[in-house]
Design a protein around this motif. Structure first.
Motif, PDB file in Angstrom:
ATOM      1  N   PHE A  20       5.098   9.885   9.005  1.00 33.28           N
ATOM      2  CA  PHE A  20       6.462   9.387   9.076  1.00 33.28           C
ATOM      3  C   PHE A  20       7.175   9.533   7.736  1.00 33.28           C
ATOM      4  N   SER A  21       8.515   9.428   7.786  1.00 35.18           N
ATOM      5  CA  SER A  21       9.327   9.476   6.568  1.00 35.18           C
ATOM      6  C   SER A  21       9.223   8.143   5.850  1.00 35.18           C
ATOM      7  N   LEU A  79       0.826  -1.209   0.000  1.00 35.38           N
ATOM      8  CA  LEU A  79       0.000   0.000   0.000  1.00 35.38           C
ATOM      9  C   LEU A  79       0.859   1.257   0.000  1.00 35.38           C
ATOM     10  N   THR A  80       1.841   1.332   0.898  1.00 39.01           N
ATOM     11  CA  THR A  80       2.698   2.522   0.940  1.00 39.01           C
ATOM     12  C   THR A  80       3.554   2.626  -0.313  1.00 39.01           C
ATOM     13  N   GLY A  81       3.983   1.483  -0.862  1.00 38.96           N
ATOM     14  CA  GLY A  81       4.747   1.519  -2.112  1.00 38.96           C
ATOM     15  C   GLY A  81       3.921   2.054  -3.254  1.00 38.96           C
ATOM     16  N   LEU A  82       2.649   1.651  -3.316  1.00 33.19           N
ATOM     17  CA  LEU A  82       1.758   2.157  -4.361  1.00 33.19           C
ATOM     18  C   LEU A  82       1.568   3.664  -4.239  1.00 33.19           C
ATOM     19  N   LEU A  83       1.370   4.152  -3.017  1.00 34.07           N
ATOM     20  CA  LEU A  83       1.174   5.590  -2.827  1.00 34.07           C
ATOM     21  C   LEU A  83       2.460   6.366  -3.107  1.00 34.07           C
ATOM     22  N   PRO A 129      12.902   5.397   5.297  1.00 32.12           N
ATOM     23  CA  PRO A 129      13.400   4.514   6.374  1.00 32.12           C
ATOM     24  C   PRO A 129      12.352   3.533   6.886  1.00 32.12           C
ATOM     25  N   VAL A 130      11.088   3.953   6.929  1.00 32.57           N
ATOM     26  CA  VAL A 130      10.041   3.054   7.423  1.00 32.57           C
ATOM     27  C   VAL A 130       9.792   1.928   6.425  1.00 32.57           C
ATOM     28  N   HIS A 131       9.724   2.267   5.134  1.00 32.33           N
ATOM     29  CA  HIS A 131       9.516   1.248   4.102  1.00 32.33           C
ATOM     30  C   HIS A 131      10.665   0.244   4.107  1.00 32.33           C
ATOM     31  N   PHE A 132      11.878   0.734   4.295  1.00 34.91           N
ATOM     32  CA  PHE A 132      13.057  -0.133   4.329  1.00 34.91           C
ATOM     33  C   PHE A 132      13.007  -1.062   5.545  1.00 34.91           C
TER      34      PHE A 132
END
Length: 389
Positions: free
Chosen positions: A147-148, A133-137, A151-154
């Motif tokens: 949040f940033s 979901l966050t990757g799509l956005l 770093p969170v996605h990583f």
């Protein structure tokens, strides 16, 4: 004579009874078949994501050893990252549909081991949904969270990877039993169920194919005609290239550049005007601009080799890195560092023109960095300072 009054049967209120699922498409064989493809998509996404992260944020010990070749390396890996991530969305939805009846098992916790297994599955599902979901956005550059992203996605990517490995280890016997059509755990099914399973898997494959075909053209330009769902089209933008951050967004205006000059700081510091740069020996590079959002375009850039500018300032070939500073007032990538592999590569330019035309303001006029195998966010625009480290 004695007699016992029979105990009335225990009646469980209907609202407490778990629902009954009889469809064969929720069985282990179907879940395993879908899981194979989902696991492959997540593996590609994870590995290419690591490459992207460490190219953008290398630790100190790695910074001077990042490879500048192949020149198209980042274009390939980031294109695969976004394509596999988009495919994983469709695959994850089918996988969740296949296994969701297990959410209603009764009793919900049968033992400590069962509780731990369910907890690990909950972590896996939550982290996987979060990632896709966050990757799509991110690829549409919409960030509705405090949040940033990077770093969170990583960090959550490692959680997903660990959760998948744990899940595979726990379910290994069941996965092995249902891996192929001839596996010993696969029961003979009625013809209509086999046909339904085949239809489900074909439909899943078609969905993944449609998503890929209508988005991959943003990086694999031979398919750009079908680029209907991707947020970027490779031919749309100033001078035929997309732009993520415009000059207006960066606080750059043409009047402010009238007195522009390039400061090169080193053992022998000096400054150059735009005319001085045009008077230097020119160099040309055919390189892609490849963005973390997944789009990329090949273009011809011309300007001055960065290694020539560094050498003139007293830099040592093969030993000195460079810090590049933009005229941007703020931004996470306003200041960028290049390791020695990039500095020494003859394709790394302080570019002044794009496809034979002077850079437009949105593409970084008067000068920008272009380097091989480099994320677009590090191809700094509106450069006004080079510092030999």
């Amino acid at each position: 004579m004695s007699f016992r009054i029979p105990r009335p049967p225990r009646i469980v209120p209907s609202e407490l009874r778990p629902p009954a699922f009889t469809g064969r498409l929720h069985d282990a064989r179907t879940a395993t078949a879908v899981g194979r493809w989902l696991g492959a998509a997540f593996a590609v996404c994870f590995l290419t994501g690591l490459i992207s992260h460490y190219l953008q944020h290398p630790p100190d010990w790695l910074a001077n050893h990042l490879p500048a070749r192949p020149a198209w390396g980042y274009r390939l890996t980031q294109g695969l990252h976004v394509a596999s991530g988009l495919a994983a969305i469709a695959l994850l939805l089918v996988k969740l549909w296949t296994v969701y009846p297990r959410l209603f098992v009764w009793p919900p916790l049968r033992s400590v081991r069962h509780a731990l297994e369910r907890l690990s599955v909950a972590v896996l599902v939550a982290s996987a949904v979060f990632q896709v979901l966050t990757g799509l956005l991110n690829i549409v550059q919409w960030y509705p969270w405090p949040f940033s992203f990077v770093p969170v996605h990583f960090a959550v990517a490692w959680v997903v990877a660990g959760s998948i490995l744990l899940h595979v280890a726990v379910k290994a016997p069941e996965i092995s039993a249902h891996w192929s059509r001839r596996s010993k755990g696969t029961l003979a099914l009625p013809a209509e169920d086999v046909s339904d399973r085949r239809s489900l898997l074909l439909g899943m494959g078609a969905a993944v194919g449609v998503v890929t075909l209508t988005t991959v053209g943003q990086s694999f330009t031979p398919l750009k005609t079908f680029d209907l769902l991707a947020p970027r089209h490779p031919d749309h933008g100033p001078q035929g290239l997309p732009v993520n951050r415009t000059a207006a967004a960066a606080g750059i205006s043409a009047p402010a550049l009238r007195t522009w000059r390039l400061d090169v700081v080193g053992p022998r510091p000096y400054a150059l005007t735009l005319d001085d740069l045009y008077a230097m020996p020119p160099a040309t590079s055919d390189l892609p601009i490849a963005c973390v959002e997944g789009w990329s375009v090949q273009a011809r850039w011309a300007g001055v080799r960065v290694r020539d500018l560094v050498a003139r300032a007293g830099g040592r070939p093969g030993r000195d890195a460079v810090r590049v500073t933009s005229l941007e007032a703020s931004g996470a990538y306003r200041v960028m560092e290049m390791g020695t592999e990039y500095v020494d590569d003859p394709l790394t330019l302080l570019a002044l023109t794009l496809n034979g035309q002077q850079l437009s303001l949105d593409h970084g006029f008067p000068a920008r960095i272009i380097a091989p195998n480099r994320p677009g966010v590090l191809q700094t625009k509106w450069v006004h300072r080079l510092e030999v480290l």
